[in-house]
Design a protein around this motif. Structure first.
Motif, mmCIF file in Angstrom:
data_model
loop_
_atom_site.group_PDB
_atom_site.id
_atom_site.type_symbol
_atom_site.label_atom_id
_atom_site.label_comp_id
_atom_site.label_asym_id
_atom_site.label_seq_id
_atom_site.Cartn_x
_atom_site.Cartn_y
_atom_site.Cartn_z
ATOM 1 N N SER A 79 0.829 -1.194 0.000
ATOM 2 C CA SER A 79 0.000 0.000 0.000
ATOM 3 C C SER A 79 0.866 1.248 0.000
ATOM 4 O O SER A 79 1.892 1.303 0.655
ATOM 5 C CB SER A 79 -0.913 0.003 1.228
ATOM 6 O OG SER A 79 -0.158 -0.001 2.414
ATOM 7 N N SER B 259 1.297 5.429 0.673
ATOM 8 C CA SER B 259 0.871 6.350 1.722
ATOM 9 C C SER B 259 -0.517 6.911 1.452
ATOM 10 O O SER B 259 -0.858 7.282 0.331
ATOM 11 C CB SER B 259 1.872 7.511 1.826
ATOM 12 O OG SER B 259 1.378 8.490 2.704
ATOM 13 N N THR B 260 -1.356 6.965 2.498
ATOM 14 C CA THR B 260 -2.680 7.561 2.369
ATOM 15 C C THR B 260 -2.660 9.039 2.707
ATOM 16 O O THR B 260 -3.701 9.673 2.781
ATOM 17 C CB THR B 260 -3.661 6.847 3.308
ATOM 18 O OG1 THR B 260 -3.171 6.925 4.652
ATOM 19 C CG2 THR B 260 -3.819 5.377 2.917
ATOM 20 N N ASN C 102 5.959 3.615 4.794
ATOM 21 C CA ASN C 102 5.002 3.680 3.686
ATOM 22 C C ASN C 102 5.678 3.682 2.322
ATOM 23 O O ASN C 102 5.013 3.796 1.299
ATOM 24 C CB ASN C 102 4.109 4.915 3.821
ATOM 25 C CG ASN C 102 4.884 6.222 3.706
ATOM 26 O OD1 ASN C 102 6.085 6.233 3.442
ATOM 27 N ND2 ASN C 102 4.203 7.337 3.913
ATOM 28 N N ASP D 161 7.665 6.847 9.726
ATOM 29 C CA ASP D 161 6.993 5.880 8.863
ATOM 30 C C ASP D 161 5.921 6.497 7.980
ATOM 31 O O ASP D 161 5.621 5.959 6.905
ATOM 32 C CB ASP D 161 6.376 4.764 9.703
ATOM 33 C CG ASP D 161 7.337 3.601 9.895
ATOM 34 O OD1 ASP D 161 8.469 3.671 9.366
ATOM 35 O OD2 ASP D 161 6.959 2.619 10.562
ATOM 36 N N ASP D 162 5.308 7.607 8.393
ATOM 37 C CA ASP D 162 4.307 8.252 7.541
ATOM 38 C C ASP D 162 4.915 9.302 6.622
ATOM 39 O O ASP D 162 4.204 9.955 5.857
ATOM 40 C CB ASP D 162 3.189 8.871 8.378
ATOM 41 C CG ASP D 162 3.676 9.957 9.330
ATOM 42 O OD1 ASP D 162 4.885 10.302 9.301
ATOM 43 O OD2 ASP D 162 2.862 10.455 10.125
#
Length: 386
Positions: A82, A84-85, A321, A363-364
């Protein structure tokens, strides 16, 4: 990030197809002897913060003068991982971290996955640095017997290695030393995850070395990982370890099952530097001239096994991410889908007045730490993106 940045990134990413996701174990094992790009296990020389800063920006993409540069594969997102959102456009701002003690070399070297805890070093750059832990912007100087902090986890636990090869862990105001396995002279500690697993390498006579795991809760206990000749350089939150085994870049599952990682086509070997989430980064040796090898950055997808040669001069960090922290004249974050954003300088400093370096990313991808060089001194810095 500017339109020019977008155009430059897009052109680089279109330069070649993505390699097939496979792991060629046999070829990796036959490859030449692996050397690490930042911390040499054999020589076991602990690099000072000043020396590390001097190395930033010196890695070049391509061969020697007059030779064609290698064509790097695209930095593409894997369909199994996935992306990053976070919003496509983030606003990032740089600010100074408080400096609790004096020293002309004050650098933030790492950040935990949450972005809350930051570790760094303050000193003269001559092996006299004190380790500093910033938590929510508040600084704490670790005991003088702790030197060369390597990493911090989400609990605020710091690990590192003293200049004599003694590993240590700092937890809740207490400093404890890691056991050096029998038969080895020293250790080199690299990483710690949220579970409290500590990854590093034991080193002995005649360049002997082996990957080791310790625990924050039980620093006197250890587990040797892999075979003699292995090294552990990173660990993810689920306990996956990356490093080398013999001549091969390697990874071990949380259960200790090992497998070689792919080496980009056309290169004899690769080293793994660190890992977060399903991603790892490292280097391959490029062309050599006058005894100096130009190292080129690589990113691995630990889910598919794919190894991508990156179209950038260096890779200073990887987020969980997939966001890549790129070393450049101005630090840059490149998402796994190819979008990018340039990290700004401090608003109170005129453009071009300071030289920035970025060393770690959360991490984000929203917290980046490093330093700015201005007025003949390095000062610790953090970027926050919202």
């Amino acid at each position: 990030m500017t339109t020019l940045d977008d155009q430059r990134i897009a052109a680089l990413l279109r330069s070649a197809p993505v390699p097939e996701p496979h792991v060629d174990v046999d070829r990796a094992i036959r490859d030449g002897r692996r050397r690490r790009q930042r911390r040499r296990v054999g020589g076991f020389a602990t690099v000072t913060v000043l020396a590390g800063l001097a190395a930033v920006g010196t890695v070049q993409l391509g061969g020697v003068a007059g030779e064609p540069a290698p064509v790097p594969p695209a930095l593409a997102a894997s369909p199994t991982v996935s992306v990053s959102t976070a919003p496509a456009r983030l606003t990032c701002a740089a600010s100074m971290l408080p400096q609790p003690i004096l020293g002309p070399v004050a650098v933030a070297t790492g950040v935990d996955p949450t972005g809350r805890h930051i570790v760094g070093d303050i000193g003269t750059g001559n092996e006299d640095g004190r380790v500093v832990l910033w938590t929510d912007g508040r600084a704490k100087v670790l005991p003088a017997t702790a030197r060369h902090g390597a990493a911090v986890n989400a609990g605020g636990y710091v690990v590192g290695t003293n200049g004599d090869g003694t590993g240590w862990v700092y937890r809740g105001g207490s400093l404890r030393f890691l056991t050096t396995p029998p038969g080895y002279d020293a250790v080199l500690v690299h990483a710690v995850n949220g579970r409290g697993d500590i990854a590093g390498t034991a080193r002995g006579a005649n360049d002997s070395h082996r990957a080791v795991l310790w625990s924050v809760d039980r620093p006197q206990q250890y587990r040797l990982l892999g075979r003699p000749g292995s090294a552990a350089t990173g660990i993810t939150e689920d306990g996956t370890v990356v490093g080398t085994s013999g001549d091969s870049p390697y990874r071990w599952t949380p259960q200790g099952v090992g497998v070689a990682l792919a080496v980009p086509d056309g290169y004899p070997r690769a080293s793994v530097d660190s890992a977060r989430g399903n991603w790892a980064i490292g280097m391959v040796p490029g062309a050599e001239r006058d005894g100096a090898v130009r190292m080129l950055p690589v990113r691995w997808n630990l889910t598919t096994g794919a190894a991508n040669l990156l179209p950038f001069p260096s890779a200073n960090g990887i987020a969980g991410n997939g966001d890549l922290l790129v070393g450049d004249t101005e630090p840059l974050i490149v998402a796994s889908d190819g979008t990018s954003r340039r990290l700004p300088g401090r608003p109170e400093v005129p453009t071009g007045a300071g030289t920035y370096t970025a060393n770690g990313i959360s991490d984000d991808g929203r917290t980046v730490v490093g330093a700015v060089y201005e007025n003949e001194a390095y000062r610790p810095l953090v970027w926050r993106c919202t």
